[in-house]
Scaffold this motif. Sequence first.
Motif, short mmCIF file in Angstrom:
data_model
loop_
_atom_site.label_atom_id
_atom_site.label_comp_id
_atom_site.label_asym_id
_atom_site.label_seq_id
_atom_site.Cartn_x
_atom_site.Cartn_y
_atom_site.Cartn_z
N LEU A 532 0.84 -1.19 0.00
CA LEU A 532 0.00 0.00 0.00
C LEU A 532 0.88 1.25 0.00
O LEU A 532 1.99 1.24 0.53
CB LEU A 532 -0.90 0.03 1.24
CG LEU A 532 -1.84 -1.16 1.47
CD1 LEU A 532 -2.48 -1.07 2.85
CD2 LEU A 532 -2.91 -1.21 0.39
N HIS A 533 0.35 2.33 -0.58
CA HIS A 533 1.03 3.61 -0.48
C HIS A 533 0.34 4.48 0.57
O HIS A 533 -0.68 4.10 1.14
CB HIS A 533 1.14 4.32 -1.83
CG HIS A 533 -0.16 4.50 -2.56
ND1 HIS A 533 -1.22 5.23 -2.05
CD2 HIS A 533 -0.59 4.06 -3.77
CE1 HIS A 533 -2.22 5.23 -2.90
NE2 HIS A 533 -1.87 4.51 -3.96
N PHE A 534 0.88 5.66 0.79
CA PHE A 534 0.41 6.52 1.87
C PHE A 534 -1.07 6.87 1.72
O PHE A 534 -1.82 6.86 2.71
CB PHE A 534 1.25 7.80 1.90
CG PHE A 534 0.82 8.79 2.96
CD1 PHE A 534 1.28 8.68 4.26
CD2 PHE A 534 -0.05 9.83 2.65
CE1 PHE A 534 0.90 9.59 5.23
CE2 PHE A 534 -0.45 10.74 3.62
CZ PHE A 534 0.02 10.62 4.90
N LEU A 535 -1.51 7.17 0.51
CA LEU A 535 -2.89 7.59 0.31
C LEU A 535 -3.87 6.47 0.65
O LEU A 535 -4.93 6.72 1.25
CB LEU A 535 -3.09 8.05 -1.14
CG LEU A 535 -2.17 9.19 -1.61
CD1 LEU A 535 -2.44 9.52 -3.07
CD2 LEU A 535 -2.34 10.41 -0.74
N GLU A 536 -3.50 5.23 0.30
CA GLU A 536 -4.37 4.11 0.62
C GLU A 536 -4.40 3.83 2.12
O GLU A 536 -5.46 3.55 2.70
CB GLU A 536 -3.90 2.86 -0.15
CG GLU A 536 -4.06 2.99 -1.66
CD GLU A 536 -3.36 1.88 -2.41
OE1 GLU A 536 -3.77 1.59 -3.55
OE2 GLU A 536 -2.39 1.31 -1.86
N LEU A 537 -3.25 3.93 2.75
CA LEU A 537 -3.20 3.74 4.20
C LEU A 537 -3.99 4.84 4.92
O LEU A 537 -4.68 4.58 5.91
CB LEU A 537 -1.75 3.75 4.67
CG LEU A 537 -1.04 2.40 4.79
CD1 LEU A 537 0.41 2.60 5.19
CD2 LEU A 537 -1.75 1.49 5.77
N LEU A 549 -3.78 10.06 9.27
CA LEU A 549 -2.45 9.46 9.19
C LEU A 549 -1.42 10.57 8.95
O LEU A 549 -1.50 11.31 7.97
CB LEU A 549 -2.40 8.42 8.07
CG LEU A 549 -1.05 7.72 7.86
CD1 LEU A 549 -0.68 6.90 9.09
CD2 LEU A 549 -1.09 6.84 6.62
N LEU A 550 -0.44 10.68 9.85
CA LEU A 550 0.63 11.66 9.72
C LEU A 550 1.89 11.07 9.11
O LEU A 550 2.66 11.78 8.46
CB LEU A 550 0.97 12.25 11.10
CG LEU A 550 -0.18 12.88 11.89
CD1 LEU A 550 0.34 13.39 13.23
CD2 LEU A 550 -0.84 13.99 11.10
N GLY A 551 2.12 9.79 9.32
CA GLY A 551 3.32 9.14 8.83
C GLY A 551 3.47 7.80 9.50
O GLY A 551 2.51 7.21 9.98
N ARG A 565 7.57 12.06 1.47
CA ARG A 565 7.70 12.87 0.26
C ARG A 565 6.97 12.24 -0.93
O ARG A 565 6.25 12.93 -1.65
CB ARG A 565 9.19 13.05 -0.08
CG ARG A 565 9.95 13.88 0.96
CD ARG A 565 11.38 14.08 0.56
NE ARG A 565 12.12 14.84 1.56
CZ ARG A 565 12.18 16.17 1.61
NH1 ARG A 565 11.54 16.88 0.70
NH2 ARG A 565 12.88 16.78 2.55
N ASN A 566 7.16 10.96 -1.13
CA ASN A 566 6.50 10.28 -2.25
C ASN A 566 5.31 9.50 -1.70
O ASN A 566 5.45 8.37 -1.24
CB ASN A 566 7.48 9.35 -2.96
CG ASN A 566 6.89 8.75 -4.23
OD1 ASN A 566 5.72 9.01 -4.58
ND2 ASN A 566 7.68 7.96 -4.95
N LYS A 567 4.15 10.11 -1.77
CA LYS A 567 2.97 9.51 -1.16
C LYS A 567 2.35 8.42 -2.03
O LYS A 567 1.42 7.74 -1.57
CB LYS A 567 1.93 10.60 -0.86
CG LYS A 567 2.38 11.59 0.22
CD LYS A 567 1.31 12.60 0.51
CE LYS A 567 1.70 13.48 1.69
NZ LYS A 567 2.98 14.18 1.49
#
Length: 637
Positions: A532-537, A549-551, A565-567
């Motif tokens: 998964l990437h950040f947007l999906e998480l 979600l902050l990180g 940086r690379n979401k």
Amino acid sequence: AIRVMLKHFKEMYSRISTTGHVLIIGWGDKTLLLLSELLAKEKKEDEARSRCYRWCCRRHRDIVILANLHEVDMRLAVQMHMRSEGLKCYGISYRRGEPTDRTELMKVSAQFADDILIMGSGEGVRSSDQQIISTLLALGALPGVSKLHGDVFAEIQTNQSVTVAKTILPAVEGIVARYAVNRVLVLRALVSSIGFTYLELVSFRRGNDVYIKKVPSRLVGVAFRDVWELFEESVVIGVLPLCVGALSPEITCDGDRELEDGDKLVLLARSMCAAGRWARGKLSHIGRNRTSSPSGKALQMAAGSSIDAELVQADGQLLLGPQAVGPKVVLMIGCPIDFPNILEALDCYSATGSEVHVLSPKSLEWRRQTLSDYFGSDDMDALWRRIFVRHYVGSPTSLHSLEMLPLAHTTSVIILAEPITDYEAPLAVDSRNLTTVISLRGLLSKARGSKKVKVVTELMDPKTSQVLERNAGIRQLGSFVYSNAVTTGVFAMAAAEKCVYTILKDLVDPAGDGGTIVAASMHVFINDTEELHFLELRSRVWEICGGILLGWRRMSCRYPDLNPRNKEERLIWHQHSSDELLILRPRRLRTFSEDSSPMCGVETSSSFPDERPLPSSGFLPAQLPGMAITKESRGWS
């Protein structure tokens, strides 16, 4: 003789004529760090300006320092410090004068300053607050000024002094920054990723900061959760409604709330320019991928409403991460004047049955009186709800004193800066703390073997940080928190954006209404192994717990990664890994009646299976040889 006379006239009658500047009043051990924060913010914006929109370009604000120190000495100290920090010290003016003299304040155009920052002298709690109150009296007595042009921020040591300062000058914002530092120290020891997150947020010298931007006109009417994917270089963490004032902002995270004209977005970004950039081309495509994935739906059903109950436990513990689960044994080395506030924080974040062992050369009577003054109660047994406190008298640098502590069962250590006198140099305090951590690490290695123990050491002098940067051997001994740097970071943040300071103060406060940053286990959000990437998480976190979600913190990395940086970079996540997601969660705290027992319905057990449960106690001296730990044996020696 003429030159001497001209110099005398210049010192007596010259003035710094400027407006919209930052006025720093006083010179102490935090002044250079405060300047570093202010200049680091300007440098960060300069580096991002080439990629920024025109409206982001703005002139630098002048900085004026008024202190009872010669201008040449101040200038040399600033130049040497900024050279080591890699910062340019331009736009800084110096004026020698007494900060409590209203005439000297007029010579630095105090009535026309945008921000007035009054730093403590660092020479004891009482003397520091008295000097600041005297300065506030001088500000309030400026002739022909009914109201100051800008904001006034004062570093105050106690809440009692805040009330006095507010009465003398209603415009002042009294900042008890030390309480925020104490929370960070405790969180670094108990839930290290959360503590580091706050360290990053309160400093312009680190990666990310909190910014507030007015909602663009094209986003008016768009639901809050639909704007997330438009801000590719930042994380939208909330909305400040139009009706909310700057003095008491409350972030709303209602995903279905439509943005209105005048609302402001609260963003986590690396610069002011990055916070203002959003993908206008994606505006027509937002909201099309709202449905949760099959894995997200299954996890949501499996988690149910238990995720809300995890934030506040049945015994009242504010559980911020898996590292804080279960009873802990914490060593607190040092008893500064505000040590009751640290014990209060440990009681808030620790589970029932946790132990805190306090070692300091301060007498037991002094500690008892300090606790009584802080809590306004002489009943030491009623102070704590979840922790058991035991006190030891001894030198932190003595191996014999350190060996009195339960090293074999220790889970974390907090080494506090404890000046012997009000005038002891910060460098001397740091050298004593470094001696303690080196000695303690050797004893822990023998007592605990390969078992990890989190050691957090408070340091004060900026020169100590430069030494540690060149010495990897010392850095490996544990985590180091530079308390003066955190304090000045809070000050610089307040000067840059008062509303941001109030928001972060509310986040750090366990009783705040703005939300809580937590570290969540992967098993709540991941099904087996997923890519998964950040947007999906982020979407999955929102579906399951309503958090932002902050990180995250990967266990293969030492520090958390906020606002990646690379979401859209896909990463592999395992359900049973030790990785953590850092989430801003709204407060859903259950209330408990004051007369109800915090132990009711909770099985109390010792952290050691071979020992009986320890009695709940607000204050208990160290056990003497041959003395049993019972309620009858509590007393003073």
